[in-house]
Scaffold this active site. Structure first.
Site, PDB file in Angstrom:
ATOM      1  N   TYR A 119      59.630  51.585   2.158  1.00  0.00           N
ATOM      2  CA  TYR A 119      61.022  51.264   2.490  1.00  0.00           C
ATOM      3  C   TYR A 119      61.307  51.527   3.957  1.00  0.00           C
ATOM      4  O   TYR A 119      60.478  52.112   4.670  1.00  0.00           O
ATOM      5  CB  TYR A 119      61.983  52.039   1.584  1.00  0.00           C
ATOM      6  CG  TYR A 119      62.128  53.511   1.915  1.00  0.00           C
ATOM      7  CD1 TYR A 119      61.089  54.411   1.692  1.00  0.00           C
ATOM      8  CD2 TYR A 119      63.308  53.999   2.467  1.00  0.00           C
ATOM      9  CE1 TYR A 119      61.241  55.760   2.003  1.00  0.00           C
ATOM     10  CE2 TYR A 119      63.466  55.349   2.766  1.00  0.00           C
ATOM     11  CZ  TYR A 119      62.428  56.213   2.539  1.00  0.00           C
ATOM     12  OH  TYR A 119      62.574  57.538   2.856  1.00  0.00           O
ATOM     13  N   ARG A 176      57.497  49.611  12.024  1.00  0.00           N
ATOM     14  CA  ARG A 176      57.037  50.689  11.133  1.00  0.00           C
ATOM     15  C   ARG A 176      56.890  50.191   9.698  1.00  0.00           C
ATOM     16  O   ARG A 176      55.950  50.590   8.991  1.00  0.00           O
ATOM     17  CB  ARG A 176      57.988  51.880  11.191  1.00  0.00           C
ATOM     18  CG  ARG A 176      57.465  53.075  10.385  1.00  0.00           C
ATOM     19  CD  ARG A 176      58.310  54.315  10.551  1.00  0.00           C
ATOM     20  NE  ARG A 176      59.649  54.133  10.031  1.00  0.00           N
ATOM     21  CZ  ARG A 176      60.638  55.026  10.165  1.00  0.00           C
ATOM     22  NH1 ARG A 176      60.412  56.155  10.823  1.00  0.00           N
ATOM     23  NH2 ARG A 176      61.826  54.796   9.662  1.00  0.00           N
ATOM     24  N   ARG A 183      50.975  47.710 -17.526  1.00  0.00           N
ATOM     25  CA  ARG A 183      50.898  48.644 -16.418  1.00  0.00           C
ATOM     26  C   ARG A 183      49.446  49.052 -16.139  1.00  0.00           C
ATOM     27  O   ARG A 183      48.721  49.416 -17.059  1.00  0.00           O
ATOM     28  CB  ARG A 183      51.719  49.876 -16.796  1.00  0.00           C
ATOM     29  CG  ARG A 183      51.640  51.051 -15.856  1.00  0.00           C
ATOM     30  CD  ARG A 183      52.440  52.194 -16.461  1.00  0.00           C
ATOM     31  NE  ARG A 183      52.403  53.386 -15.635  1.00  0.00           N
ATOM     32  CZ  ARG A 183      51.429  54.288 -15.632  1.00  0.00           C
ATOM     33  NH1 ARG A 183      50.376  54.140 -16.429  1.00  0.00           N
ATOM     34  NH2 ARG A 183      51.493  55.347 -14.858  1.00  0.00           N
ATOM     35  N   HIS A 241      46.945  51.110 -12.906  1.00  0.00           N
ATOM     36  CA  HIS A 241      46.989  51.760 -11.605  1.00  0.00           C
ATOM     37  C   HIS A 241      46.457  50.827 -10.517  1.00  0.00           C
ATOM     38  O   HIS A 241      46.964  50.793  -9.417  1.00  0.00           O
ATOM     39  CB  HIS A 241      46.171  53.057 -11.619  1.00  0.00           C
ATOM     40  CG  HIS A 241      46.884  54.208 -12.258  1.00  0.00           C
ATOM     41  ND1 HIS A 241      47.296  54.192 -13.560  1.00  0.00           N
ATOM     42  CD2 HIS A 241      47.292  55.393 -11.755  1.00  0.00           C
ATOM     43  CE1 HIS A 241      47.912  55.328 -13.844  1.00  0.00           C
ATOM     44  NE2 HIS A 241      47.926  56.081 -12.757  1.00  0.00           N
ATOM     45  N   LYS A 290      55.957  55.358   5.054  1.00  0.00           N
ATOM     46  CA  LYS A 290      57.309  55.540   4.529  1.00  0.00           C
ATOM     47  C   LYS A 290      57.325  55.048   3.082  1.00  0.00           C
ATOM     48  O   LYS A 290      57.811  53.952   2.763  1.00  0.00           O
ATOM     49  CB  LYS A 290      58.344  54.822   5.406  1.00  0.00           C
ATOM     50  CG  LYS A 290      59.758  55.373   5.204  1.00  0.00           C
ATOM     51  CD  LYS A 290      60.666  54.995   6.348  1.00  0.00           C
ATOM     52  CE  LYS A 290      62.136  55.230   6.056  1.00  0.00           C
ATOM     53  NZ  LYS A 290      62.533  56.619   5.877  1.00  0.00           N
ATOM     54  N   GLU A 309      58.172  68.686   9.487  1.00  0.00           N
ATOM     55  CA  GLU A 309      59.397  67.898   9.641  1.00  0.00           C
ATOM     56  C   GLU A 309      60.387  68.319   8.568  1.00  0.00           C
ATOM     57  O   GLU A 309      60.089  69.207   7.762  1.00  0.00           O
ATOM     58  CB  GLU A 309      59.085  66.401   9.542  1.00  0.00           C
ATOM     59  CG  GLU A 309      58.489  65.997   8.203  1.00  0.00           C
ATOM     60  CD  GLU A 309      58.165  64.504   8.086  1.00  0.00           C
ATOM     61  OE1 GLU A 309      58.790  63.693   8.803  1.00  0.00           O
ATOM     62  OE2 GLU A 309      57.304  64.164   7.265  1.00  0.00           O
ATOM     63  N   LEU A 366      56.362  61.689   9.074  1.00  0.00           N
ATOM     64  CA  LEU A 366      56.822  60.331   9.310  1.00  0.00           C
ATOM     65  C   LEU A 366      57.277  60.276  10.763  1.00  0.00           C
ATOM     66  O   LEU A 366      58.130  61.073  11.173  1.00  0.00           O
ATOM     67  CB  LEU A 366      57.992  59.966   8.389  1.00  0.00           C
ATOM     68  CG  LEU A 366      58.409  58.512   8.581  1.00  0.00           C
ATOM     69  CD1 LEU A 366      57.422  57.570   7.881  1.00  0.00           C
ATOM     70  CD2 LEU A 366      59.813  58.263   8.106  1.00  0.00           C
TER      71      LEU A 366
HETATM   72  C1  LIG Z   1      60.256  62.443   5.868  1.00  0.00           C
HETATM   73  C2  LIG Z   1      61.080  61.845   6.952  1.00  0.00           C
HETATM   74  N1  LIG Z   1      60.900  62.264   8.212  1.00  0.00           N
HETATM   75  C3  LIG Z   1      61.613  61.761   9.230  1.00  0.00           C
HETATM   76  C4  LIG Z   1      62.586  60.802   9.020  1.00  0.00           C
HETATM   77  C5  LIG Z   1      63.384  60.279  10.185  1.00  0.00           C
HETATM   78  O1  LIG Z   1      62.974  58.972  10.512  1.00  0.00           O
HETATM   79  P1  LIG Z   1      63.936  57.948  11.232  1.00  0.00           P
HETATM   80  O2  LIG Z   1      64.372  58.567  12.502  1.00  0.00           O
HETATM   81  O3  LIG Z   1      63.094  56.749  11.449  1.00  0.00           O
HETATM   82  O4  LIG Z   1      65.082  57.706  10.309  1.00  0.00           O
HETATM   83  C6  LIG Z   1      62.806  60.313   7.732  1.00  0.00           C
HETATM   84  C7  LIG Z   1      63.831  59.287   7.504  1.00  0.00           C
HETATM   85  O5  LIG Z   1      64.142  58.928   6.419  1.00  0.00           O
HETATM   86  C8  LIG Z   1      62.029  60.848   6.665  1.00  0.00           C
HETATM   87  O6  LIG Z   1      62.210  60.420   5.409  1.00  0.00           O
END
Ligand SMILES: Cc1ncc(COP(=O)(O)O)c(C=O)c1O
Length: 290
Positions: free
Chosen positions: A32, A51, A101, A103, A149, A181, A205
């Site tokens: 997403y 991304r 279903r 995997h 993501k 993070e 991310l």
């Molecule tokens: C795990 C994670 N880290 C960082 C971010 C921040 O990313 P962005 O600045 O692209 O929204 C997100 C955003 O949803 C996230 O889910």
């Protein structure tokens, strides 16, 4: 009623149907993006769609053309009368529906499911921004492809809920003693005058807002090191802040119940937030449409 885009069709929100055996629903087999728009204009859309493509490539999911995403986003903003509003565009792509279903990837038979929703969002409470938010540290128990993501967000969901249960705004993940993070944000600290944040590797991310904030920080002449802070170092930081598409640049003024620095939002965070707001205004000014 809100008009959304689902699998090639624009339709009212309450008429949208997803297959019960969609692999996104059964297996979290999907990815997403969330893109912010300000005054009806998508912000950093190219970076977000880049991304999305990287996430799709990493999980071997075919995506429609870049052009289709741009056209659908423009159409949703126009149709839903969002051209002078602030809000978010949510994009989700899954490997589609297939029975029974499995995997493994169903051989050549699924069409990816593509959902795009653009909607208005309420502005953040200014009191929150003025006072800063609190955060709590938690063990980072996620996989080692946090750079994708993925819609598989259970660890993030559980961490965020644990933070809320503790009266905090965000959960800060710590792996091997180092801050990676937040549950849905990137984390920065100012230590000895230097801005520090985790490098953009497979442990985080790589936030679009993170990268934008780093560019703005460089333009301010701030010293930056993409080197993770240890949890101990975060307690010695004069400032902490988080970034995300929805939170923008937001000061963290308490961590694990201890004040960060003076316990008030710090000057570098404030400068970055102002630069961020200026860049939003420039995003508007750059478009000759009005
Ligand atoms: C795990 C994670 N880290 C960082 C971010 C921040 O990313 P962005 O600045 O692209 O929204 C997100 C955003 O949803 C996230 O889910």
């Amino acid at each position: 009623v809100l008009i959304i885009y689902l699998n090639g069709v624009y339709l009212p929100y309450d008429q949208a149907r997803i297959h019960p055996e969609d692999r996104g629903f059964l297996l979290a087999d999907g990815i997403y993006e969330v893109i912010r728009f300000y005054g009806g204009r998508p912000f950093l859309q190219v970076e977000h769609l880049d991304r999305l493509q990287r996430s799709a490539d990493a999980v071997r999911l075919p995506l429609p053309s870049r052009d289709l995403f741009s056209r659908v986003i423009d159409e949703l903003l126009t149709t839903n009368d969002l051209l002078s509003d602030d809000g978010t565009i949510y994009i989700q792509v899954t490997r589609g529906a297939y029975t029974p279903r499995t995997h493994w990837f169903p051989a050549g038979e699924t069409e990816p499911t593509l959902l795009i929703i653009a909607r208005k969002s309420a502005p953040m409470d200014p009191a929150l921004r003025e006072a800063g938010v609190s955060a709590v540290t938690l063990p980072d128990n996620r996989w080692d492809r946090c750079d994708i993501k993925s819609i598989g967000l259970l660890p993030n969901v559980l961490a965020k809920q644990a933070a809320i249960d503790a009266g905090a705004y965000e959960a800060v993940f710590v792996r091997d003693g180092r801050v990676t993070e937040g549950s849905s944000t990137n984390i920065f600290g100012v230590l000895n005058g230097v801005i520090r944040t985790h490098p953009a590797d497979n442990r985080i991310l790589c936030g679009i807002t993170r990268n934008h904030a780093l560019r703005l920080a460089a333009a301010q002449g701030f010293e930056i090191r993409e080197e993770a802070l240890t949890r101990e170092e975060t307690f010695r930081c004069s400032e902490l802040f988080l970034t995300s598409t929805t939170s923008e640049v937001l000061p963290i003024t308490a961590l694990d119940g201890r004040p960060v620095g003076t316990g008030r939002p710090g000057p570098m965070t404030q400068k970055l937030y102002e630069a961020f707001q200026d860049s939003i205004a420039e995003n508007g000014a750059a478009n000759p449409a009005d």
